[in-house]
Design a protein around this motif. Structure first.
Motif, PDB file in Angstrom:
ATOM      1  N   SER A  92       1.892  -8.711  -2.640  1.00 49.69           N
ATOM      2  CA  SER A  92       2.724  -8.407  -3.720  1.00 49.69           C
ATOM      3  C   SER A  92       3.576  -9.270  -3.821  1.00 49.69           C
ATOM      4  CB  SER A  92       3.452  -7.150  -3.079  1.00 49.69           C
ATOM      5  OG  SER A  92       4.202  -7.557  -2.052  1.00 49.69           O
ATOM      6  N   LEU A  93       3.964 -10.326  -3.099  1.00 58.12           N
ATOM      7  CA  LEU A  93       4.696 -11.401  -3.272  1.00 58.12           C
ATOM      8  C   LEU A  93       4.237 -12.624  -4.017  1.00 58.12           C
ATOM      9  CD1 LEU A  93       6.748 -11.576   0.160  1.00 58.12           C
ATOM     10  CD2 LEU A  93       7.717 -10.863  -2.098  1.00 58.12           C
ATOM     11  N   ARG A  94       3.142 -12.824  -3.990  1.00 59.13           N
ATOM     12  CA  ARG A  94       1.854 -13.939  -4.523  1.00 59.13           C
ATOM     13  C   ARG A  94       2.709 -15.389  -4.374  1.00 59.13           C
ATOM     14  NH1 ARG A  94      -2.087 -11.800  -6.608  1.00 59.13           N
ATOM     15  NH2 ARG A  94      -2.495 -13.457  -8.161  1.00 59.13           N
ATOM     16  N   ALA A  95       3.049 -15.626  -3.184  1.00 54.51           N
ATOM     17  CA  ALA A  95       3.529 -16.988  -3.005  1.00 54.51           C
ATOM     18  C   ALA A  95       2.464 -18.025  -2.540  1.00 54.51           C
ATOM     19  CB  ALA A  95       4.453 -17.001  -1.706  1.00 54.51           C
ATOM     20  N   GLN A 145      -1.603  -9.275   8.380  1.00 52.69           N
ATOM     21  CA  GLN A 145      -0.224  -8.778   7.905  1.00 52.69           C
ATOM     22  C   GLN A 145       0.454  -9.571   6.896  1.00 52.69           C
ATOM     23  OE1 GLN A 145       2.487  -8.409  11.273  1.00 52.69           O
ATOM     24  NE2 GLN A 145       4.167  -7.425   9.992  1.00 52.69           N
ATOM     25  N   ALA A 146       0.518 -10.953   7.457  1.00 49.58           N
ATOM     26  CA  ALA A 146       1.183 -11.808   6.274  1.00 49.58           C
ATOM     27  C   ALA A 146       0.372 -11.995   5.063  1.00 49.58           C
ATOM     28  CB  ALA A 146       1.503 -13.285   7.093  1.00 49.58           C
ATOM     29  N   ALA A 147      -0.786 -11.863   5.127  1.00 50.20           N
ATOM     30  CA  ALA A 147      -1.507 -11.756   3.857  1.00 50.20           C
ATOM     31  C   ALA A 147      -1.438 -10.729   3.243  1.00 50.20           C
ATOM     32  CB  ALA A 147      -3.030 -12.172   4.079  1.00 50.20           C
ATOM     33  N   ASN A 164       0.811  -1.243   0.031  1.00 49.23           N
ATOM     34  CA  ASN A 164      -0.048   0.101   0.005  1.00 49.23           C
ATOM     35  C   ASN A 164       0.857   1.178  -0.041  1.00 49.23           C
ATOM     36  OD1 ASN A 164      -2.565  -1.467   0.083  1.00 49.23           O
ATOM     37  ND2 ASN A 164      -2.449  -1.742   1.960  1.00 49.23           N
ATOM     38  N   GLY A 165       1.861   1.104  -0.793  1.00 54.96           N
ATOM     39  CA  GLY A 165       2.765   2.530  -0.658  1.00 54.96           C
ATOM     40  C   GLY A 165       3.775   2.744   0.261  1.00 54.96           C
ATOM     41  N   GLN A 212      10.766 -17.375  -7.868  1.00 57.82           N
ATOM     42  CA  GLN A 212       9.652 -16.674  -7.566  1.00 57.82           C
ATOM     43  C   GLN A 212       9.445 -17.138  -6.120  1.00 57.82           C
ATOM     44  OE1 GLN A 212       7.804 -14.753  -9.541  1.00 57.82           O
ATOM     45  NE2 GLN A 212       9.680 -15.252 -10.827  1.00 57.82           N
ATOM     46  N   PRO A 213       8.710 -16.080  -5.355  1.00 61.12           N
ATOM     47  CA  PRO A 213       8.287 -16.261  -4.068  1.00 61.12           C
ATOM     48  C   PRO A 213       7.535 -17.610  -3.806  1.00 61.12           C
ATOM     49  CG  PRO A 213       7.979 -14.044  -4.325  1.00 61.12           C
ATOM     50  CD  PRO A 213       8.281 -14.871  -5.830  1.00 61.12           C
ATOM     51  N   TRP A 214       7.787 -18.720  -3.065  1.00 58.39           N
ATOM     52  CA  TRP A 214       7.299 -19.758  -2.791  1.00 58.39           C
ATOM     53  C   TRP A 214       6.550 -20.035  -1.560  1.00 58.39           C
ATOM     54  CZ3 TRP A 214       8.910 -24.417   0.030  1.00 58.39           C
ATOM     55  CH2 TRP A 214       8.310 -25.363  -0.208  1.00 58.39           C
ATOM     56  N   LEU A 215       7.309 -19.604  -0.471  1.00 54.64           N
ATOM     57  CA  LEU A 215       6.787 -19.491   0.841  1.00 54.64           C
ATOM     58  C   LEU A 215       7.199 -18.418   1.550  1.00 54.64           C
ATOM     59  CD1 LEU A 215       5.725 -21.028   3.679  1.00 54.64           C
ATOM     60  CD2 LEU A 215       8.167 -22.006   3.902  1.00 54.64           C
ATOM     61  N   VAL A 216       6.012 -17.636   2.414  1.00 58.57           N
ATOM     62  CA  VAL A 216       6.389 -16.462   3.006  1.00 58.57           C
ATOM     63  C   VAL A 216       6.057 -16.738   4.503  1.00 58.57           C
ATOM     64  CG1 VAL A 216       5.570 -13.991   3.499  1.00 58.57           C
ATOM     65  CG2 VAL A 216       5.662 -14.911   1.265  1.00 58.57           C
TER      66      VAL A 216
END
Length: 151
Positions: A114-117, A107-109, A70-71, A86-90
């Motif tokens: 932006s990461l789309r893991a 927060q994690a979601a 969000n900026g 590519q992001p796989w696990l956050v």
């Protein structure tokens, strides 16, 4: 559904030192000593579990990744990347004194927007929750453990 991991089993693997009166722990991902805060302690125990128990490749893990949500600049605790980088696990880590509330999960979601893991986890070292995320459907499925690295 919580993931059952006794992270304290990995305590002996941590490399600790005191520098100028400050306790520090060696981060194998960042390849340097960092301040040993309660959250950092959890992060390092999780990293040791990833590296020694479930064999996530060190070269595919990053910690304290800078992202924009969000900026606003934010830091993501642990991101594991797949073979295509590519992001796989956050993983969002909290101090053991911080309860894993809906706010922590949110927060994690948000970070994952932006990461789309496809996998997301939150832990305070005492409790851990991990899920598989269906980004297209906007849904998730709780897992009883961390996914095996097939990325």
């Amino acid at each position: 559904m919580p993931v059952h991991v006794d992270y304290l089993l990995y305590q002996p693997a941590l490399r600790l030192r005191t520098d100028a009166g400050q306790q520090q722990v060696y981060d194998p991902v960042r390849r340097k000593y960092v301040a040993l805060t309660p959250e950092e302690h959890v992060r390092q125990l999780v990293l040791q579990y990833f590296l020694s128990e479930i064999n996530y490749p060190l070269g595919r893990i990053r910690s304290e990744i800078g992202i924009v949500v969000n900026g606003m600049p934010r830091r993501c605790d642990i991101v594991v990347f797949d073979r295509a980088l590519q992001p796989w696990l956050v993983v969002e880590c909290k101090s053991p004194k911080v309860a894993l509330t809906q706010g922590v999960a949110d927060q994690a979601a948000r970070y994952n927007l932006s990461l789309r893991a496809p996998y997301l986890a939150v832990t305070n070292g005492v409790s851990t929750y991990c899920c598989e995320v269906d980004l297209g459907a906007g849904s998730f499925f709780w897992l009883d453990g961390f996914p095996g690295y097939g990325g």
